[in-house]
Design an enzyme around this catalytic site. Structure first.
Site, PDB file in Angstrom:
ATOM      1  CG  ASN A   8      -1.873   1.121   1.284  1.00  0.00           C
ATOM      2  OD1 ASN A   8      -1.782   2.057   0.477  1.00  0.00           O
ATOM      3  ND2 ASN A   8      -2.797   1.068   2.215  1.00  0.00           N
ATOM      4  NE  ARG A  65      -6.218   1.555  -0.155  1.00  0.00           N
ATOM      5  CZ  ARG A  65      -6.167   2.797   0.304  1.00  0.00           C
ATOM      6  NH1 ARG A  65      -5.022   3.329   0.667  1.00  0.00           N
ATOM      7  NH2 ARG A  65      -7.261   3.507   0.422  1.00  0.00           N
ATOM      8  CG  HIS A 154     -13.146   3.405   2.732  1.00  0.00           C
ATOM      9  ND1 HIS A 154     -13.865   4.419   3.306  1.00  0.00           N
ATOM     10  CD2 HIS A 154     -11.854   3.639   3.027  1.00  0.00           C
ATOM     11  CE1 HIS A 154     -13.033   5.265   3.916  1.00  0.00           C
ATOM     12  NE2 HIS A 154     -11.806   4.799   3.753  1.00  0.00           N
ATOM     13  CG  LEU A 183     -17.796   4.901  11.130  1.00  0.00           C
ATOM     14  CD1 LEU A 183     -18.621   5.025  12.410  1.00  0.00           C
ATOM     15  CD2 LEU A 183     -18.291   5.888  10.078  1.00  0.00           C
ATOM     16  CG  ASN A 185      -7.333   9.549   9.983  1.00  0.00           C
ATOM     17  OD1 ASN A 185      -7.893  10.591  10.346  1.00  0.00           O
ATOM     18  ND2 ASN A 185      -6.101   9.236  10.319  1.00  0.00           N
ATOM     19  NE  ARG A 215      -9.944  12.335   3.446  1.00  0.00           N
ATOM     20  CZ  ARG A 215      -9.935  11.023   3.216  1.00  0.00           C
ATOM     21  NH1 ARG A 215     -10.869  10.472   2.482  1.00  0.00           N
ATOM     22  NH2 ARG A 215      -8.989  10.267   3.723  1.00  0.00           N
ATOM     23  N   GLY A 304     -11.065   2.216  12.682  1.00  0.00           N
ATOM     24  CA  GLY A 304     -10.609   2.755  13.980  1.00  0.00           C
ATOM     25  C   GLY A 304     -11.719   3.249  14.889  1.00  0.00           C
ATOM     26  CD  GLU A 355      -9.138  -0.805   4.218  1.00  0.00           C
ATOM     27  OE1 GLU A 355      -8.683  -0.349   5.284  1.00  0.00           O
ATOM     28  OE2 GLU A 355      -9.435  -0.091   3.255  1.00  0.00           O
TER      29      GLU A 355
END
Ligand code: AMP
Length: 369
Positions: A8, A65, A154, A183, A185, A215, A304, A355
């Site tokens: 990644n 990724r 995601h 949910l 970052n 964001r 997280g 992931e």
């Protein structure tokens, strides 16, 4: 069992994890790439370090990724020169994310020329959203010419968590409807019908939808025009503000929800408002996706915040009893897998995401391994 290396690559970091089957053999993070005192001078040096630190004997696949797959990449894709050119052509859609993935792919193909490599896109899982769910009501010729539509992100997490939720319920995926709430970052919601994404909250970029660490999530586009025309801000500055200085950070000065929760517990009004804005937005999407799906078997919290914050889980779903949705306070506080009361029409669960495992599995599947 076949070994797979998952990479990644971000602009200044490389996360890696080596799998043997579903087990992790090695993992690590190389940070502050290119910075003075950082772990590596560039992506090439970073990957060289990973390869010298890690026993890659028997490696059967490298999974990369890639954030944006544009309209064309609808599943994990085995990489060749044509695929890298197509990913390169998508850079304008994801200028902040795709260049790093591409440089990771180029270096890994050079350093491991005999190992097949696969690109796994954050957008691909959402390729099943029907046209009405990805089309915005703007000038259709502009949208078509500039590839403007909802893509969603995601995807590996929503795919993994929705499948895992069906399995926890003991139901076939094809007959299970789930709302997944990633949910972290970054944050996004997804409506999954029979294993397929049918709606998601992020849009053309990972900026839309839910409130995130830095964001804004969904805002009226007029905010941008107003900041440009009335406040005189250049477009780059507006983009930086809405992507890096907004969300929880914009509202409270801190992007880590733990700090916001602490300040809220101390009674600080600013932190209380941020928490209310954050959880209300989640509740609005849950309501919308109940309507999209018609019947919902489960709501799954992950990442997280979703995995660790009983306050967010409880408040996001508060007041929805009439819709068959309830959270048991003791189970929620304990972080049980199932946090809804027994016999609840909609199961509410906490499902840790993975992931990287999903990328490894999709990479091996794409290669027929
Ligand atoms: P992720 O992107 O999935 O790694 O999620 C990172 C975010 O999870 C952090 O920014 C924290 O705000 C949040 N987080 C982690 N642990 C907790 C916790 N115990 N309570 C609330 N939020 C948490």
């Amino acid at each position: 069992m076949t070994r797979a290396l998952v990479l990644n690559c971000g602009s200044s970091s490389v996360k890696y994890r080596l799998f043997d089957g579903a087990g992790t053999v090695a993992k690590g993070l190389i940070e502050r790439i290119g910075e003075s005192g950082g772990d590596a001078a560039d992506h090439r040096a970073a990957l060289q370090r990973i390869m010298s630190d890690t026993d890659l004997d028997g490696l059967a696949a490298v999974g990369h990724r890639v954030v944006h797959g544009g309209p064309e990449f609808t599943s994990a894709t085995v990489i060749d020169d044509a695929v890298t050119s197509r990913i390169e052509a998508l850079i304008p859609l994801a200028p902040l994310h795709n260049p790093a993935a591409l440089s990771g792919i180029e270096v890994a193909r050079k350093l491991l020329p005999d190992v097949p490599q696969v690109a796994v896109f954050d957008t691909a899982f959402h390729a099943t959203i029907p046209p009405a769910g990805v089309t915005w009501a703007i000038d259709a010729s502009l949208a078509s010419r500039w590839q403007i539509r909802r893509y969603g992100f995601h995807g590996t997490s929503h795919a993994y968590v929705s499948r895992r939720t069906a399995s926890l319920l003991g139901r076939p995926v094809a007959d299970t409807n789930v709302i997944t709430l990633h949910l972290g970052n970054g944050a996004s919601a997804c409506a999954v019908q029979g294993g397929q994404s049918v709606a998601t909250s992020m849009g053309m970029s990972p900026q839309g939808g839910l409130v995130m660490g830095t964001r804004s999530g969904e805002i009226d586009p007029t905010v941008v025009f107003h900041l440009h025309r009335v406040a005189g801000m250049p477009i780059e500055e507006i983009e930086r503000s809405l992507t890096r200085q907004a969300g929880l950070l914009g509202l409270t000065g801190e992007n880590d929800l733990r700090a916001v929760l602490r300040r809220r517990a101390e009674g600080e009004p600013v932190a209380k408002l941020a928490f209310d804005v954050y959880t209300r937005r989640i509740r609005e999407y849950v309501g919308a996706y109940l309507a999209v799906l018609g019947r919902v078997d489960a709501i799954a919290f992950t990442a997280g915040v979703g995995e660790n914050s009983p306050d967010v889980r409880g408040e996001s779903l508060s007041g929805l009893e009439a819709l068959g949705i309830a959270v048991d306070p003791a189970r929620n506080a304990a972080g049980d897998t199932f946090i809804s009361p027994d016999g609840s029409p909609v199961a509410v669960c906490v499902v840790p995401t993975d992931e990287e495992l999903e990328i490894a599995n999709q990479s091996r599947a794409a290669l027929g391994l």
